[in-house]
Design a protein around this motif. Structure first.
Motif, PDB file in Angstrom:
ATOM      1  N   MET A  81     -16.227  -4.079  -1.944  1.00 21.58           N
ATOM      2  CA  MET A  81     -14.872  -4.100  -1.429  1.00 21.58           C
ATOM      3  C   MET A  81     -14.267  -2.696  -1.383  1.00 21.58           C
ATOM      4  SD  MET A  81     -14.229  -7.075  -0.422  1.00 21.58           S
ATOM      5  CE  MET A  81     -14.685  -8.801  -0.589  1.00 21.58           C
ATOM      6  N   GLN A  82     -14.562  -1.882  -2.407  1.00 19.42           N
ATOM      7  CA  GLN A  82     -14.044  -0.517  -2.425  1.00 19.42           C
ATOM      8  C   GLN A  82     -14.649   0.336  -1.320  1.00 19.42           C
ATOM      9  OE1 GLN A  82     -14.809   0.836  -6.406  1.00 19.42           O
ATOM     10  NE2 GLN A  82     -13.114  -0.321  -7.300  1.00 19.42           N
ATOM     11  N   SER A  83     -15.862  -0.016  -0.888  1.00 18.56           N
ATOM     12  CA  SER A  83     -16.519   0.765   0.163  1.00 18.56           C
ATOM     13  C   SER A  83     -16.001   0.440   1.555  1.00 18.56           C
ATOM     14  CB  SER A  83     -18.034   0.520   0.119  1.00 18.56           C
ATOM     15  OG  SER A  83     -18.349  -0.795   0.570  1.00 18.56           O
ATOM     16  N   LEU A  84     -15.225  -0.637   1.705  1.00 19.24           N
ATOM     17  CA  LEU A  84     -14.784  -1.060   3.032  1.00 19.24           C
ATOM     18  C   LEU A  84     -13.830  -0.068   3.670  1.00 19.24           C
ATOM     19  CD1 LEU A  84     -14.200  -4.878   2.448  1.00 19.24           C
ATOM     20  CD2 LEU A  84     -16.136  -3.786   3.568  1.00 19.24           C
ATOM     21  N   PHE A  85     -13.072   0.655   2.856  1.00 18.03           N
ATOM     22  CA  PHE A  85     -12.080   1.589   3.390  1.00 18.03           C
ATOM     23  C   PHE A  85     -12.375   3.006   2.927  1.00 18.03           C
ATOM     24  CE2 PHE A  85     -10.153  -2.595   3.062  1.00 18.03           C
ATOM     25  CZ  PHE A  85      -9.727  -2.779   4.370  1.00 18.03           C
ATOM     26  N   ALA A  86     -13.678   3.325   2.930  1.00 18.57           N
ATOM     27  CA  ALA A  86     -14.095   4.651   2.482  1.00 18.57           C
ATOM     28  C   ALA A  86     -13.521   5.752   3.356  1.00 18.57           C
ATOM     29  CB  ALA A  86     -15.622   4.738   2.459  1.00 18.57           C
ATOM     30  N   ARG A  87     -13.164   5.408   4.582  1.00 18.68           N
ATOM     31  CA  ARG A  87     -12.618   6.414   5.497  1.00 18.68           C
ATOM     32  C   ARG A  87     -11.177   6.786   5.160  1.00 18.68           C
ATOM     33  NH1 ARG A  87     -13.350   4.032  11.326  1.00 18.68           N
ATOM     34  NH2 ARG A  87     -12.871   2.112  10.210  1.00 18.68           N
ATOM     35  N   ASP A  88     -10.512   5.995   4.328  1.00 17.95           N
ATOM     36  CA  ASP A  88      -9.089   6.256   4.085  1.00 17.95           C
ATOM     37  C   ASP A  88      -8.758   5.944   2.632  1.00 17.95           C
ATOM     38  OD1 ASP A  88      -6.248   6.294   4.061  1.00 17.95           O
ATOM     39  OD2 ASP A  88      -6.234   5.905   6.211  1.00 17.95           O
ATOM     40  N   GLU A  89      -8.873   6.950   1.779  1.00 19.27           N
ATOM     41  CA  GLU A  89      -8.606   6.756   0.356  1.00 19.27           C
ATOM     42  C   GLU A  89      -7.133   6.474   0.102  1.00 19.27           C
ATOM     43  OE1 GLU A  89     -10.053  10.116  -1.738  1.00 19.27           O
ATOM     44  OE2 GLU A  89     -12.177   9.659  -1.355  1.00 19.27           O
ATOM     45  N   ARG A  90      -6.252   7.005   0.967  1.00 16.89           N
ATOM     46  CA  ARG A  90      -4.817   6.766   0.780  1.00 16.89           C
ATOM     47  C   ARG A  90      -4.475   5.289   0.994  1.00 16.89           C
ATOM     48  NH1 ARG A  90      -2.517  11.118   4.828  1.00 16.89           N
ATOM     49  NH2 ARG A  90      -4.380  10.358   5.933  1.00 16.89           N
ATOM     50  N   LEU A  91      -5.129   4.657   1.967  1.00 17.16           N
ATOM     51  CA  LEU A  91      -4.912   3.229   2.183  1.00 17.16           C
ATOM     52  C   LEU A  91      -5.392   2.431   0.979  1.00 17.16           C
ATOM     53  CD1 LEU A  91      -4.183   0.762   3.918  1.00 17.16           C
ATOM     54  CD2 LEU A  91      -6.444   0.932   4.979  1.00 17.16           C
ATOM     55  N   GLU A  92      -6.547   2.795   0.451  1.00 15.77           N
ATOM     56  CA  GLU A  92      -7.074   2.110  -0.730  1.00 15.77           C
ATOM     57  C   GLU A  92      -6.124   2.260  -1.910  1.00 15.77           C
ATOM     58  OE1 GLU A  92     -11.132   2.062  -3.500  1.00 15.77           O
ATOM     59  OE2 GLU A  92     -11.013   3.332  -1.720  1.00 15.77           O
ATOM     60  N   ALA A  93      -5.516   3.453  -2.052  1.00 14.89           N
ATOM     61  CA  ALA A  93      -4.574   3.673  -3.153  1.00 14.89           C
ATOM     62  C   ALA A  93      -3.326   2.815  -2.994  1.00 14.89           C
ATOM     63  CB  ALA A  93      -4.191   5.154  -3.212  1.00 14.89           C
ATOM     64  N   GLU A  94      -2.823   2.677  -1.760  1.00  9.77           N
ATOM     65  CA  GLU A  94      -1.646   1.830  -1.521  1.00  9.77           C
ATOM     66  C   GLU A  94      -1.973   0.369  -1.824  1.00  9.77           C
ATOM     67  OE1 GLU A  94       1.381   2.570  -0.946  1.00  9.77           O
ATOM     68  OE2 GLU A  94       1.281   4.690  -0.421  1.00  9.77           O
ATOM     69  N   MET A  95      -3.178  -0.079  -1.475  1.00  8.27           N
ATOM     70  CA  MET A  95      -3.572  -1.456  -1.748  1.00  8.27           C
ATOM     71  C   MET A  95      -3.664  -1.699  -3.250  1.00  8.27           C
ATOM     72  SD  MET A  95      -6.424  -1.974   1.259  1.00  8.27           S
ATOM     73  CE  MET A  95      -6.893  -3.601   0.691  1.00  8.27           C
ATOM     74  N   ALA A  96      -4.208  -0.726  -3.981  1.00 12.71           N
ATOM     75  CA  ALA A  96      -4.288  -0.868  -5.441  1.00 12.71           C
ATOM     76  C   ALA A  96      -2.895  -0.921  -6.055  1.00 12.71           C
ATOM     77  CB  ALA A  96      -5.096   0.288  -6.024  1.00 12.71           C
ATOM     78  N   GLN A  97      -1.975  -0.099  -5.538  1.00 12.30           N
ATOM     79  CA  GLN A  97      -0.601  -0.116  -6.041  1.00 12.30           C
ATOM     80  C   GLN A  97       0.067  -1.446  -5.738  1.00 12.30           C
ATOM     81  OE1 GLN A  97       1.040   2.391  -7.856  1.00 12.30           O
ATOM     82  NE2 GLN A  97       2.452   0.678  -8.147  1.00 12.30           N
ATOM     83  N   LEU A  98      -0.210  -1.992  -4.555  1.00 16.29           N
ATOM     84  CA  LEU A  98       0.364  -3.283  -4.185  1.00 16.29           C
ATOM     85  C   LEU A  98      -0.126  -4.385  -5.116  1.00 16.29           C
ATOM     86  CD1 LEU A  98       2.087  -4.932  -2.283  1.00 16.29           C
ATOM     87  CD2 LEU A  98       0.174  -5.017  -0.676  1.00 16.29           C
ATOM     88  N   ALA A  99      -1.403  -4.356  -5.445  1.00 16.70           N
ATOM     89  CA  ALA A  99      -1.937  -5.356  -6.374  1.00 16.70           C
ATOM     90  C   ALA A  99      -1.243  -5.254  -7.734  1.00 16.70           C
ATOM     91  CB  ALA A  99      -3.445  -5.169  -6.528  1.00 16.70           C
ATOM     92  N   MET A 100      -0.985  -4.030  -8.205  1.00 22.32           N
ATOM     93  CA  MET A 100      -0.296  -3.842  -9.485  1.00 22.32           C
ATOM     94  C   MET A 100       1.137  -4.365  -9.417  1.00 22.32           C
ATOM     95  SD  MET A 100      -1.691  -0.039 -10.501  1.00 22.32           S
ATOM     96  CE  MET A 100      -0.543   0.086 -11.875  1.00 22.32           C
ATOM     97  N   ASN A 101       1.817  -4.112  -8.300  1.00 22.20           N
ATOM     98  CA  ASN A 101       3.194  -4.586  -8.156  1.00 22.20           C
ATOM     99  C   ASN A 101       3.257  -6.105  -8.153  1.00 22.20           C
ATOM    100  OD1 ASN A 101       4.354  -2.026  -8.047  1.00 22.20           O
ATOM    101  ND2 ASN A 101       4.086  -1.858  -5.835  1.00 22.20           N
ATOM    102  N   LEU A 102       2.298  -6.737  -7.489  1.00 20.86           N
ATOM    103  CA  LEU A 102       2.276  -8.201  -7.462  1.00 20.86           C
ATOM    104  C   LEU A 102       1.994  -8.771  -8.843  1.00 20.86           C
ATOM    105  CD1 LEU A 102       0.389  -8.844  -4.090  1.00 20.86           C
ATOM    106  CD2 LEU A 102       2.773  -9.395  -4.596  1.00 20.86           C
ATOM    107  N   GLU A 103       1.106  -8.103  -9.589  1.00 20.06           N
ATOM    108  CA  GLU A 103       0.819  -8.539 -10.955  1.00 20.06           C
ATOM    109  C   GLU A 103       2.089  -8.540 -11.800  1.00 20.06           C
ATOM    110  OE1 GLU A 103      -1.783  -9.437 -12.806  1.00 20.06           O
ATOM    111  OE2 GLU A 103      -3.506  -9.200 -11.477  1.00 20.06           O
TER     112      GLU A 103
END
Length: 349
Positions: free
Chosen positions: A254-276
């Motif tokens: 799953m982490q490799s799916l957006f290897a082209r855009d680390e900033r997008l991956e970081a926003e998704m990780a932050q979103l998961a934390m906010n939902l938690e």
């Protein structure tokens, strides 16, 4: 306490039970004789059910719960959840085999062909590494490229489903502009969720005016949180249901799916934390013990997780039901949901 009743003229549409008053009293006779409390006798009848005039049985709440548990057990004994990872590995093998055949067919024997075959052989051995490398790989075979794009689209849809319903059709060939808009949307969403977590009241209407096409049918921040929480819960529940090795393998993929855009991956990780922080996720990420041997794709595995979580929710609601009117409330709730499994709808009605 007095109960309100509503009467209407008979028009043939009203649902009238087959059991008449004498039969109901007969079914409750033991409880009435033991305690003399009509309301308690009715509640026990509601829980246990009764015989109908044709010699069958009118199911009670306990019968519905038993059927629900049997349906859940059937799912768990039917499927092999780990096969979803095997399906991804098999698709990657097919992509490599198709590319190899394309090189051998379309590139004349010699140094160029050998160079391309060596590049293919040097792909990482693990699925996550292969997904990451193939995103920048110069395919020779158009068929292999198409198969890889289809695999990426399918996996990205599952990853992004909680966040953006309306952009899935464009995931196959994400442009830099698409990625920029996705990052911007997630930044706005994270900003809104942080404001809610700090006790504020975010301007959901402004967010909806800008990004509402990505969340069809959502009319409030609470609805958006509920939708994203359930869908994220399905992925987390799937993760918890895998073995530790399989879980790490899927996380890496799953982490490799957006290897082209680390900033997008970081926003998704932050979103998961906010939902938690904002949602009670524990009940939504329950692990399931799958024991079957039927293979699943990742998309099918997510559908099964959705069914199981709907069954869990229905069971919680049925266990809280005390009177027949509570079932009407449950049926109305199920009818209002945008996504309900056929099994759940059949059991509820």
């Amino acid at each position: 306490m007095a109960r309100l009743s509503r009467y209407s003229r008979w028009d043939g549409t009203q649902a009238v039970p087959d059991l008449d008053a004498d039969e109901l009293l007969s079914a409750m006779s033991d409880d009435l004789l033991a305690e003399g409390d009509l309301m308690n006798a009715l509640r026990r009848l509601f829980q246990r059910g009764a015989r109908d005039p044709q010699g069958g049985r009118m199911p009670g709440l306990q019968d519905l719960l038993k059927r629900l548990q049997q349906q859940r057990k059937q799912r768990l004994e039917q499927y092999d959840l780990g096969s979803a990872l095997d399906d991804i590995k098999q698709k990657l093998r097919e992509i490599r085999d198709t590319e190899r055949a394309g090189i051998e067919r379309d590139v004349p024997p010699g140094a160029k062909q050998e160079e391309k075959l060596n590049a293919l052989d040097q792909l990482p051995p693990d699925p996550a590494g292969q997904i990451r490398a193939l995103q920048n790989y110069p395919f020779t075979s158009a068929e292999a490229k198409q198969k890889f794009d289809e695999l990426m689209k399918s996996l990205q849809e599952q990853m992004l489903k909680p966040f953006m319903q309306g952009m899935q059709q464009g995931l196959q060939n994400l442009t830099p502009e698409d990625l920029r808009r996705m990052r911007e949307m997630m930044r706005d969403l994270n900003r809104m969720l942080r404001e809610r977590a700090e006790g504020g009241e975010p301007d959901f209407q402004a967010f909806k005016d800008k990004w509402g096409q990505n969340f069809p049918g959502v009319e409030s921040l609470d609805q958006l949180l509920e939708q994203m929480g359930k869908q994220m819960g399905q992925m987390q529940s799937l993760m918890q249901s895998l073995t530790p090795g399989q879980r790490q393998e899927l996380q890496d993929m799953m982490q490799s799916l957006f290897a082209r855009d680390e900033r997008l991956e970081a926003e998704m990780a932050q979103l998961a934390m906010n939902l938690e922080e904002l949602l009670p996720m524990d009940a939504l990420r329950r692990p399931y013990d799958f024991k079957g041997d039927e293979n699943l794709s990742m998309q099918e595995a997510m559908r099964v997780m959705e069914e199981l979580q709907q069954m869990d929710q229905l069971e919680r609601e049925l266990r809280r039901a005390k009177e027949p009117g509570d079932l009407d409330d449950i049926k109305r709730e199920i009818a209002s949901r945008r996504s309900v499994s056929p099994v759940l709808a059949h059991m509820a009605y």
